[in-house]
Write a protein that holds these residues in place. Structure first.
Motif, PDB file in Angstrom:
ATOM      1  N   ARG A   1      23.767 -79.078  48.743  1.00 13.33           N
ATOM      2  CA  ARG A   1      23.579 -80.459  48.710  1.00 13.33           C
ATOM      3  C   ARG A   1      25.008 -81.145  48.181  1.00 13.33           C
ATOM      4  O   ARG A   1      25.431 -80.590  46.908  1.00 13.33           O
ATOM      5  N   PRO A   2      25.720 -81.789  48.719  1.00 11.02           N
ATOM      6  CA  PRO A   2      26.918 -82.631  48.030  1.00 11.02           C
ATOM      7  C   PRO A   2      26.494 -83.674  46.981  1.00 11.02           C
ATOM      8  O   PRO A   2      25.275 -83.877  46.878  1.00 11.02           O
ATOM      9  N   VAL A   3      27.151 -83.800  46.094  1.00 11.53           N
ATOM     10  CA  VAL A   3      26.924 -84.594  45.163  1.00 11.53           C
ATOM     11  C   VAL A   3      28.155 -85.599  44.739  1.00 11.53           C
ATOM     12  O   VAL A   3      29.428 -85.275  44.811  1.00 11.53           O
ATOM     13  N   THR A   4      27.886 -86.957  44.604  1.00  7.48           N
ATOM     14  CA  THR A   4      29.022 -88.025  44.125  1.00  7.48           C
ATOM     15  C   THR A   4      29.114 -87.941  42.786  1.00  7.48           C
ATOM     16  O   THR A   4      28.194 -87.521  41.801  1.00  7.48           O
ATOM     17  N   ALA A   5      30.288 -88.611  42.270  1.00  7.82           N
ATOM     18  CA  ALA A   5      30.225 -88.953  40.944  1.00  7.82           C
ATOM     19  C   ALA A   5      29.373 -89.397  40.513  1.00  7.82           C
ATOM     20  O   ALA A   5      28.770 -89.396  38.951  1.00  7.82           O
ATOM     21  N   GLU A   6      28.781 -90.627  41.107  1.00  7.67           N
ATOM     22  CA  GLU A   6      27.650 -91.495  40.575  1.00  7.67           C
ATOM     23  C   GLU A   6      26.275 -90.653  40.436  1.00  7.67           C
ATOM     24  O   GLU A   6      25.806 -90.974  39.403  1.00  7.67           O
TER      25      GLU A   6
ATOM     26  N   ASN B   1      27.671 -80.082  39.476  1.00  7.39           N
ATOM     27  CA  ASN B   1      28.378 -79.664  40.831  1.00  7.39           C
ATOM     28  C   ASN B   1      27.983 -78.413  41.268  1.00  7.39           C
ATOM     29  O   ASN B   1      27.723 -77.963  42.276  1.00  7.39           O
ATOM     30  N   GLN B   2      28.300 -77.023  40.043  1.00  9.21           N
ATOM     31  CA  GLN B   2      27.834 -75.802  40.751  1.00  9.21           C
ATOM     32  C   GLN B   2      26.562 -75.638  41.035  1.00  9.21           C
ATOM     33  O   GLN B   2      26.239 -74.887  41.972  1.00  9.21           O
ATOM     34  N   LEU B   3      25.661 -76.163  40.369  1.00  8.12           N
ATOM     35  CA  LEU B   3      24.250 -76.069  40.574  1.00  8.12           C
ATOM     36  C   LEU B   3      23.841 -76.756  41.874  1.00  8.12           C
ATOM     37  O   LEU B   3      23.117 -76.104  42.794  1.00  8.12           O
ATOM     38  N   LEU B   4      24.368 -77.952  42.061  1.00  5.99           N
ATOM     39  CA  LEU B   4      24.173 -78.503  43.453  1.00  5.99           C
ATOM     40  C   LEU B   4      24.883 -77.669  44.666  1.00  5.99           C
ATOM     41  O   LEU B   4      24.215 -77.681  45.809  1.00  5.99           O
ATOM     42  N   ARG B   5      25.906 -77.178  44.420  1.00  3.52           N
ATOM     43  CA  ARG B   5      26.518 -76.598  45.358  1.00  3.52           C
ATOM     44  C   ARG B   5      25.781 -75.287  45.969  1.00  3.52           C
ATOM     45  O   ARG B   5      25.550 -74.641  46.947  1.00  3.52           O
TER      46      ARG B   5
ATOM     47  N   MET C   1      29.114 -75.364  29.910  1.00  2.00           N
ATOM     48  CA  MET C   1      30.207 -75.890  30.353  1.00  2.00           C
ATOM     49  C   MET C   1      29.880 -77.262  30.607  1.00  2.00           C
ATOM     50  O   MET C   1      28.994 -77.825  30.287  1.00  2.00           O
ATOM     51  N   SER C   2      30.905 -77.864  31.021  1.00  2.00           N
ATOM     52  CA  SER C   2      30.773 -79.595  31.153  1.00  2.00           C
ATOM     53  C   SER C   2      29.759 -79.998  32.112  1.00  2.00           C
ATOM     54  O   SER C   2      29.456 -79.383  32.965  1.00  2.00           O
ATOM     55  N   GLY C   3      29.157 -80.940  31.530  1.00  2.08           N
ATOM     56  CA  GLY C   3      28.033 -81.650  32.265  1.00  2.08           C
ATOM     57  C   GLY C   3      28.389 -81.806  33.905  1.00  2.08           C
ATOM     58  O   GLY C   3      27.606 -81.410  34.513  1.00  2.08           O
TER      59      GLY C   3
END
Length: 229
Positions: free
Chosen positions: A67-72, A59-63, A52-54
């Motif tokens: 842990r929330p993840v920003t675009a940066e 996002n899925q792994l960190l979910r 899948m897209s990077g």
């Protein structure tokens, strides 16, 4: 662009795990990238999302970790992954039959292209190992709005070839490839060389499932390519 009629269906190939034996190197590179960011995850959890897209992958792994993840931060993890993967590139080789399959399709004037969820920086070493000619369309994450499981990559590849996506065959090793193929209304064909099981690929929409590119080449007649091998 006006769609051209072809004697044979066009083939739209995924790259990692489909033509190149690189899935597990990508898994290890992602594990290292996440570790650099202070996240420890089991290898099997990472493997299930390769293809899948990077950005969606991160996002899925960190979910899963809560842990929330920003675009940066997502961009940072992808950069870490590219750096870690470059350290493993010497281990990466074409899958059995991959080069011969592509040469045969070219000789028989069967249109083909590559569509990968990786960015060009990550894909370029694998393309070089595979010996993909510069004349062959290669669509990477950099060129589309959304990567797999969205259909954008395969739709763009068909457009580059000037063929109808509905008359194309998508070849991939992951459920994400086959979900994208189904959404693009292309025929999906699976290979087992990326680590997914036959039942998983069939449930995701695979018309046929083969061991690897060598096995697929022996059964091209099942996909309408009838030239003598």
């Amino acid at each position: 662009m006006k769609k051209r009629r072809t004697k044979h269906p066009a083939f739209l190939f995924d790259l990692d795990g489909t033509l190149i034996d690189s899935v597990y190197q990508h898994v290890l590179a992602w594990r290292e990238a996440l570790k650099r960011g202070g996240i420890e995850l089991a290898v099997w959890r990472i493997h299930r999302r390769i293809g899948m897209s990077g950005g969606l992958f991160v996002n899925q792994l960190l979910r899963e970790t809560g842990r929330p993840v920003t675009a940066e931060q997502a961009d940072k993890f992808q950069k870490f992954h590219e750096e870690a993967f470059r350290e493993l590139i010497d281990q990466v080789q074409p899958l059995p039959g991959a080069k011969d399959l592509l040469k045969f399709l070219t000789k028989e004037r069967v249109p083909w292209a590559i569509a990968t969820s990786g960015r060009i920086a990550a894909a370029r070493p694998s393309l070089e190992v595979l010996g993909v000619p510069s004349s062959v369309p290669v669509i990477t994450r950099d060129q589309v709005e959304h990567a797999k499981p969205d259909p954008d990559l395969f739709v763009a590849a068909a457009e580059k070839l000037g063929v109808d996506i509905g008359e194309s065959i998508v070849v991939g090793d992951s459920v994400w490839d086959l979900l994208a193929a189904r959404r693009a209304k292309a025929l999906g064909v699976g290979v087992l060389s990326g680590g997914y099981g036959q039942d998983e690929l069939e449930r995701a929409g695979a018309y046929r499932v083969y061991q690897d590119p060598f096995d697929l080449m022996k059964h091209l007649d099942e996909m309408g390519v009838r030239a003598a091998l």
